[in-house]
Design a protein around this motif. Sequence first.
Motif, PDB file in Angstrom:
ATOM      1  N   GLN A  83       0.837  -1.202   0.000  1.00 43.34           N
ATOM      2  CA  GLN A  83       0.000   0.000   0.000  1.00 43.34           C
ATOM      3  C   GLN A  83       0.873   1.254   0.000  1.00 43.34           C
ATOM      4  N   GLY A  84       0.632   2.139  -0.960  1.00 40.73           N
ATOM      5  CA  GLY A  84       1.362   3.393  -1.015  1.00 40.73           C
ATOM      6  C   GLY A  84       2.660   3.352  -1.794  1.00 40.73           C
ATOM      7  N   ASP A  85       3.051   2.188  -2.319  1.00 39.06           N
ATOM      8  CA  ASP A  85       4.259   2.107  -3.146  1.00 39.06           C
ATOM      9  C   ASP A  85       4.153   3.060  -4.336  1.00 39.06           C
ATOM     10  N   LYS A  86       5.249   3.756  -4.602  1.00 42.71           N
ATOM     11  CA  LYS A  86       5.329   4.614  -5.791  1.00 42.71           C
ATOM     12  C   LYS A  86       5.890   3.748  -6.911  1.00 42.71           C
ATOM     13  N   VAL A  87       5.056   3.498  -7.932  1.00 45.71           N
ATOM     14  CA  VAL A  87       5.406   2.530  -8.977  1.00 45.71           C
ATOM     15  C   VAL A  87       5.461   3.209 -10.335  1.00 45.71           C
ATOM     16  N   LEU A  88       6.551   2.955 -11.069  1.00 44.52           N
ATOM     17  CA  LEU A  88       6.677   3.408 -12.451  1.00 44.52           C
ATOM     18  C   LEU A  88       6.422   2.220 -13.365  1.00 44.52           C
ATOM     19  N   GLU A  89       5.452   2.375 -14.278  1.00 46.92           N
ATOM     20  CA  GLU A  89       5.183   1.332 -15.276  1.00 46.92           C
ATOM     21  C   GLU A  89       5.629   1.840 -16.642  1.00 46.92           C
ATOM     22  N   ILE A  90       6.417   1.020 -17.334  1.00 47.96           N
ATOM     23  CA  ILE A  90       6.885   1.350 -18.678  1.00 47.96           C
ATOM     24  C   ILE A  90       6.036   0.577 -19.682  1.00 47.96           C
ATOM     25  N   GLY A  91       5.187   1.296 -20.427  1.00 48.64           N
ATOM     26  CA  GLY A  91       4.299   0.665 -21.404  1.00 48.64           C
ATOM     27  C   GLY A  91       2.876   0.601 -20.883  1.00 48.64           C
ATOM     28  N   THR A  92       2.154   1.732 -20.965  1.00 44.56           N
ATOM     29  CA  THR A  92       0.785   1.796 -20.441  1.00 44.56           C
ATOM     30  C   THR A  92      -0.150   0.867 -21.200  1.00 44.56           C
ATOM     31  N   TYR A 109       2.706   5.758 -11.761  1.00 43.57           N
ATOM     32  CA  TYR A 109       3.185   6.621 -12.839  1.00 43.57           C
ATOM     33  C   TYR A 109       3.403   5.701 -14.035  1.00 43.57           C
ATOM     34  N   THR A 110       2.776   5.995 -15.162  1.00 45.48           N
ATOM     35  CA  THR A 110       2.882   5.099 -16.306  1.00 45.48           C
ATOM     36  C   THR A 110       3.145   5.891 -17.574  1.00 45.48           C
ATOM     37  N   ILE A 111       4.010   5.349 -18.430  1.00 43.79           N
ATOM     38  CA  ILE A 111       4.440   6.058 -19.634  1.00 43.79           C
ATOM     39  C   ILE A 111       4.249   5.184 -20.866  1.00 43.79           C
ATOM     40  N   GLU A 112       3.729   5.782 -21.940  1.00 40.95           N
ATOM     41  CA  GLU A 112       3.424   5.059 -23.184  1.00 40.95           C
ATOM     42  C   GLU A 112       4.148   5.709 -24.366  1.00 40.95           C
ATOM     43  N   GLY A 142      12.667   6.159 -18.594  1.00 39.18           N
ATOM     44  CA  GLY A 142      11.952   6.342 -17.338  1.00 39.18           C
ATOM     45  C   GLY A 142      11.303   7.712 -17.238  1.00 39.18           C
ATOM     46  N   LEU A 143      11.048   8.130 -15.996  1.00 44.35           N
ATOM     47  CA  LEU A 143      10.499   9.459 -15.703  1.00 44.35           C
ATOM     48  C   LEU A 143      11.335  10.053 -14.574  1.00 44.35           C
TER      49      LEU A 143
END
Length: 219
Positions: A83-92, A109-112, A142-143
Amino acid sequence: MLKLEDTYLHKGKRKALVALLREKGIKSESVLEAINNLPRHFFFDSALISHAYEDKAFPIGEGQTISQPYTVAFQTELLDIQQGDKVLEIGTGSGYQASILHLLGAEVYTIEYQKKLYEGTKRFLGRLGIHMNLFYGDGSEGLPSYAPYDKILVTAGAPIVPNALLKQLKVGGVLVIPVGDRRRQTMLRLTKKSEKQIVREEFDWFAFVPLLGKDGWKR
């Protein structure tokens, strides 16, 4: 516009899919519960909607796919979202995997890379009332503006582990990424023990669409 209805039939198919994923070795009850609670058929074009609860990947346009449910569950289980993890996803992509992370309590946070897909998914997630941080750009970089991240998930096959992603990972954080050639990749889990020490674990083979961008594949 596709009408978003979640019927008893859809719910029954999700329960059957969850049972199949459990049989295939997915153990995390929180991951299985998220898959059971998120209507996968919402993320499908109407022509393919009858296939939404098959354990298969399907095209979503722009040369991309919605991942096989087992793959989504496997990657998510490796991440061990808290709970509360800050997650970056590559490929929305369709937004399905990002929505699973959101349901698990992550700050996503997700990037496409594909602009048309990014714009369509952003509108669609707004209709669902799912609010996360969506970006258009080169996911292989990344971001950095929002780093560091507790967890990073890459949902496309990479030729290498992009150094930018390791830099943006917190100490103690986890990066899950499929690495290999364009046809098949090994799932890796990289745990950043310190700025200089990365623990690498290898899992099964998978087949993802290629990660495009500076540290990915060229078109």
